[in-house]
Write an enzyme that holds these catalytic residues in place. Sequence first.
Site, PDB file in Angstrom:
ATOM      1  N   GLU A  35       4.664  -1.115 -15.609  1.00 56.98           N
ATOM      2  CA  GLU A  35       5.093  -0.965 -14.217  1.00 56.98           C
ATOM      3  C   GLU A  35       6.520  -0.433 -14.123  1.00 56.98           C
ATOM      4  O   GLU A  35       6.832   0.366 -13.263  1.00 56.98           O
ATOM      5  CB  GLU A  35       4.965  -2.295 -13.467  1.00 56.98           C
ATOM      6  CG  GLU A  35       3.524  -2.704 -13.195  1.00 56.98           C
ATOM      7  CD  GLU A  35       2.796  -1.722 -12.276  1.00 56.98           C
ATOM      8  OE1 GLU A  35       3.457  -0.925 -11.591  1.00 56.98           O
ATOM      9  OE2 GLU A  35       1.554  -1.740 -12.268  1.00 56.98           O
ATOM     10  N   TYR A 118       8.187  -4.678  -5.530  1.00 57.04           N
ATOM     11  CA  TYR A 118       6.971  -4.012  -5.972  1.00 57.04           C
ATOM     12  C   TYR A 118       6.539  -4.536  -7.349  1.00 57.04           C
ATOM     13  O   TYR A 118       5.388  -4.923  -7.553  1.00 57.04           O
ATOM     14  CB  TYR A 118       7.159  -2.478  -6.030  1.00 57.04           C
ATOM     15  CG  TYR A 118       6.018  -1.873  -6.794  1.00 57.04           C
ATOM     16  CD1 TYR A 118       4.783  -1.694  -6.194  1.00 57.04           C
ATOM     17  CD2 TYR A 118       6.143  -1.580  -8.165  1.00 57.04           C
ATOM     18  CE1 TYR A 118       3.703  -1.235  -6.918  1.00 57.04           C
ATOM     19  CE2 TYR A 118       5.072  -1.123  -8.893  1.00 57.04           C
ATOM     20  CZ  TYR A 118       3.858  -0.943  -8.262  1.00 57.04           C
ATOM     21  OH  TYR A 118       2.777  -0.512  -8.985  1.00 57.04           O
ATOM     22  N   ASP A 136       2.776   0.567  -3.104  1.00 53.95           N
ATOM     23  CA  ASP A 136       3.597   1.672  -3.610  1.00 53.95           C
ATOM     24  C   ASP A 136       3.394   2.884  -2.698  1.00 53.95           C
ATOM     25  O   ASP A 136       2.707   2.791  -1.669  1.00 53.95           O
ATOM     26  CB  ASP A 136       3.267   1.978  -5.083  1.00 53.95           C
ATOM     27  CG  ASP A 136       1.925   2.676  -5.238  1.00 53.95           C
ATOM     28  OD1 ASP A 136       1.139   2.715  -4.256  1.00 53.95           O
ATOM     29  OD2 ASP A 136       1.649   3.204  -6.329  1.00 53.95           O
ATOM     30  N   CYS A 190      -6.578  10.751  -2.435  1.00 54.60           N
ATOM     31  CA  CYS A 190      -5.815  10.883  -1.185  1.00 54.60           C
ATOM     32  C   CYS A 190      -4.378  11.258  -1.539  1.00 54.60           C
ATOM     33  O   CYS A 190      -3.431  10.526  -1.275  1.00 54.60           O
ATOM     34  CB  CYS A 190      -5.876   9.566  -0.409  1.00 54.60           C
ATOM     35  SG  CYS A 190      -5.280   9.728   1.285  1.00 54.60           S
ATOM     36  N   CYS A 197     -10.866  14.817   0.898  1.00 57.00           N
ATOM     37  CA  CYS A 197     -11.659  13.910   1.739  1.00 57.00           C
ATOM     38  C   CYS A 197     -13.149  14.008   1.429  1.00 57.00           C
ATOM     39  O   CYS A 197     -13.869  13.010   1.551  1.00 57.00           O
ATOM     40  CB  CYS A 197     -11.398  14.200   3.208  1.00 57.00           C
ATOM     41  SG  CYS A 197      -9.639  14.100   3.628  1.00 57.00           S
ATOM     42  N   CYS A 206     -12.536   6.845   7.773  1.00 54.39           N
ATOM     43  CA  CYS A 206     -11.101   7.171   7.751  1.00 54.39           C
ATOM     44  C   CYS A 206     -10.609   7.604   9.142  1.00 54.39           C
ATOM     45  O   CYS A 206     -11.135   8.531   9.748  1.00 54.39           O
ATOM     46  CB  CYS A 206     -10.847   8.289   6.738  1.00 54.39           C
ATOM     47  SG  CYS A 206      -9.143   8.861   6.729  1.00 54.39           S
TER      48      CYS A 206
END
Length: 290
Positions: A35, A118, A136, A190, A197, A206
Site C-alpha cells: 500500500e 487511506y 482512493d 472506469c 462502460c 450507473c
Amino acid sequence: MPIDAATLVPWFDTHARDLPWRDPDCSAWGVLVSEIMLQQTPVSRVEPVWHEWLRRWPRPSDLAAAPQAEVLRAWGKLGYPRRALRLHSTAEAIAREHNDVVPADVDTLLALPGIGTYTARAVAAFGYGKATPVVDTNVRRVIARAVHGAGDAGPAAARDLDDAAALLPREESRAARFSAALMELGALVCTARDPRCAECPLSEACAWVAAGKPAYDGPAKPTQRFAGTDRQVRGLLLDVLRETTEPVPKTRLDQVWSQAGQRDACLDSLLTDGLVEQTADGRFALPGEH
Ligand code: SF4
C-alpha cells in the site's frame, strides 16, 4: 442500488489482476508494504520491488534492523523516496510496540508513524478482512459516476468516506472484497480518461450513463509533470548516492543537473528530509553511510 455487491464482487472474482499482495497467504505486513509503494507508483513498477523487499525483510523487525541507506537503495526508482524512510519508521514502531505484528484495527494503525487514513483502512481491510471503507482516487471516481452521475470526482471531501461506507455490504466477510472490487473497477474499467462502460458490470445501474454521460464540470485537477521538476532533480541526485557506498564530493553531484540554483535547493531539501547526510569533510552520502 447503483453499486451492488452481488454484481461487483463476481466481476472482481473473474477479472481482478493476480497481484501478490492479494494472495490469501500474503501477510498484513506484505499488504502494508504494497500500500505504501502503490500510493504514487504504478503496479508494474511496484511488483518486482515488493517481491525483493518481502524476500529481504519478511517481517517488520527485519526492515527495522536494516540500515536506512540500504532501505533507500532497495527503494530503487519507485519515486517519492521519503516513503522508504517512513516505512522504515513504521516497521520500527511495529517491531517495538506491537510485538512485530501489524495492528488490525484502524485507530491503532493510524497511531503508527507514516500511516495515514487511506493506508490504515486499506491494511485493516485487505490485510485482515475488516469491514471498513477504503477510499482512493479510483473509488472516488467510480462513486462519483455510478452513484452521483458526475463525470468525475471533485476534490477529496469528507463525504467520500460516508459514501463508501454506505455502499459496504453488511457481512464482514464480503465487505473487504467489495472494497477491493470497487478499487479494481476504477483502475481497470472506469478509468479517468476512457471509461469502458460497455464492459462494466455496473453500466445498467450507473447514474452517469443514465444521465447521458454529462461532461465533468467541477474544478480542474492539477496535472503532474515530471521533466524539469525538483522531483526529477532529487531523483538524479539520489541515484548518484545509491550507486556508491562511499561519500561523494559535491562536484560529483553537480554533474547531474546544469541549473545550479535548482540543484542546490534540491540537495538542501534532501538533507532536510534526512534522505542525504553531509560528512564532516563536506561530502555527501546516504543516511548512516559515512
Ligand atoms: S458504467 Fe461507465 S461510468 Fe459507470 S461505473 Fe461503469 S465504467 Fe464507470
